[in-house]
Enzyme design. Sequence first.
Site, PDB file in Angstrom:
ATOM      1  N   PHE A  36       0.852  -1.184   0.000  1.00 24.94           N
ATOM      2  CA  PHE A  36       0.000   0.000   0.000  1.00 24.94           C
ATOM      3  C   PHE A  36       0.888   1.233   0.000  1.00 24.94           C
ATOM      4  O   PHE A  36       1.660   1.465   0.933  1.00 24.94           O
ATOM      5  CB  PHE A  36      -0.926   0.023   1.206  1.00 24.94           C
ATOM      6  CG  PHE A  36      -1.793   1.255   1.262  1.00 24.94           C
ATOM      7  CD1 PHE A  36      -2.780   1.456   0.311  1.00 24.94           C
ATOM      8  CD2 PHE A  36      -1.616   2.208   2.252  1.00 24.94           C
ATOM      9  CE1 PHE A  36      -3.579   2.596   0.334  1.00 24.94           C
ATOM     10  CE2 PHE A  36      -2.411   3.349   2.292  1.00 24.94           C
ATOM     11  CZ  PHE A  36      -3.396   3.540   1.329  1.00 24.94           C
ATOM     12  N   TYR A  38       1.261   5.380  -0.096  1.00 27.18           N
ATOM     13  CA  TYR A  38       0.509   6.580   0.277  1.00 27.18           C
ATOM     14  C   TYR A  38       1.352   7.843   0.205  1.00 27.18           C
ATOM     15  O   TYR A  38       0.845   8.942   0.405  1.00 27.18           O
ATOM     16  CB  TYR A  38      -0.066   6.438   1.689  1.00 27.18           C
ATOM     17  CG  TYR A  38       0.968   6.173   2.765  1.00 27.18           C
ATOM     18  CD1 TYR A  38       1.591   7.221   3.438  1.00 27.18           C
ATOM     19  CD2 TYR A  38       1.331   4.882   3.115  1.00 27.18           C
ATOM     20  CE1 TYR A  38       2.549   6.985   4.417  1.00 27.18           C
ATOM     21  CE2 TYR A  38       2.275   4.630   4.095  1.00 27.18           C
ATOM     22  CZ  TYR A  38       2.885   5.681   4.742  1.00 27.18           C
ATOM     23  OH  TYR A  38       3.834   5.427   5.712  1.00 27.18           O
ATOM     24  N   GLY A  39       2.655   7.696  -0.078  1.00 29.88           N
ATOM     25  CA  GLY A  39       3.546   8.851  -0.131  1.00 29.88           C
ATOM     26  C   GLY A  39       4.502   8.742  -1.306  1.00 29.88           C
ATOM     27  O   GLY A  39       4.089   8.644  -2.457  1.00 29.88           O
ATOM     28  N   SER A  40       5.792   8.709  -1.028  1.00 29.75           N
ATOM     29  CA  SER A  40       6.779   8.722  -2.106  1.00 29.75           C
ATOM     30  C   SER A  40       6.732   7.468  -2.966  1.00 29.75           C
ATOM     31  O   SER A  40       7.162   7.503  -4.131  1.00 29.75           O
ATOM     32  CB  SER A  40       8.187   8.899  -1.534  1.00 29.75           C
ATOM     33  OG  SER A  40       8.558   7.795  -0.725  1.00 29.75           O
ATOM     34  N   GLU A 113      13.076   2.549   3.112  1.00 31.50           N
ATOM     35  CA  GLU A 113      12.055   3.009   4.045  1.00 31.50           C
ATOM     36  C   GLU A 113      12.381   2.737   5.513  1.00 31.50           C
ATOM     37  O   GLU A 113      11.847   3.404   6.397  1.00 31.50           O
ATOM     38  CB  GLU A 113      10.712   2.335   3.709  1.00 31.50           C
ATOM     39  CG  GLU A 113      10.210   2.581   2.306  1.00 31.50           C
ATOM     40  CD  GLU A 113       9.780   4.026   2.094  1.00 31.50           C
ATOM     41  OE1 GLU A 113       9.401   4.685   3.076  1.00 31.50           O
ATOM     42  OE2 GLU A 113       9.829   4.481   0.941  1.00 31.50           O
TER      43      GLU A 113
END
Length: 207
Positions: A36, A38-40, A113
């Site tokens: 999932f 949601y950002g970069s 990450e």
Amino acid sequence: MASKALHIPHGPERSQHLLQRTTAEWRASGDDLLLFAYGSLIWRPEFDFTHALPARVLGFHRVLRMRSRVNRGSPQEPGLVLALLSGGSCRGLVYRIPREAGEAVLPRLWAREMPNGVYEPRWLNCDTDAGRLRALAFTLSRQSPNWTGPLHEPELLHIFRHARGRYGTTLDYLLRTVQGLREHGIRDMELERQAHLAARHGLCAPL
């Protein structure tokens, strides 16, 4: 797939433990690797995928309230990156990565990450047009020392002016995320408010 809390201080050891556990959970599922974003990961995934499905997660929301001392800041001038925090909902993308490619993708994703194991990886229910899918997401606990809590405008502006890490500035990260979300028909009003704040103070062009 449900992950228990891992009581190891943030750092490479915690990151490695979480990678091993998440890899084992994914292998046990017998499925492709589902992520999932949601950002970069929306605008710079850095891996191949077969599908990118618009998705909505209930129970978590996107916030720019996680300290970054490596990727988008430094120990001297910490920056900010996005995290999923409990409560609300979040729209993003679910990537499907073929199972045979997942073994190589996960370690690379972790290096990007999770260099210090700050996030809490979770398998979340994601509602898509193809039905409900279980995908890996990077969440943040409010008990984390990297959780900033609410930030006032002067604090945000200082970070936008000064925070830079190995992947660039916090402000560039914010602006790219807003643009990447818009390209997929997603409007995040809080992130756009922060971008407008930076523009009003001459730090970037208007959206």
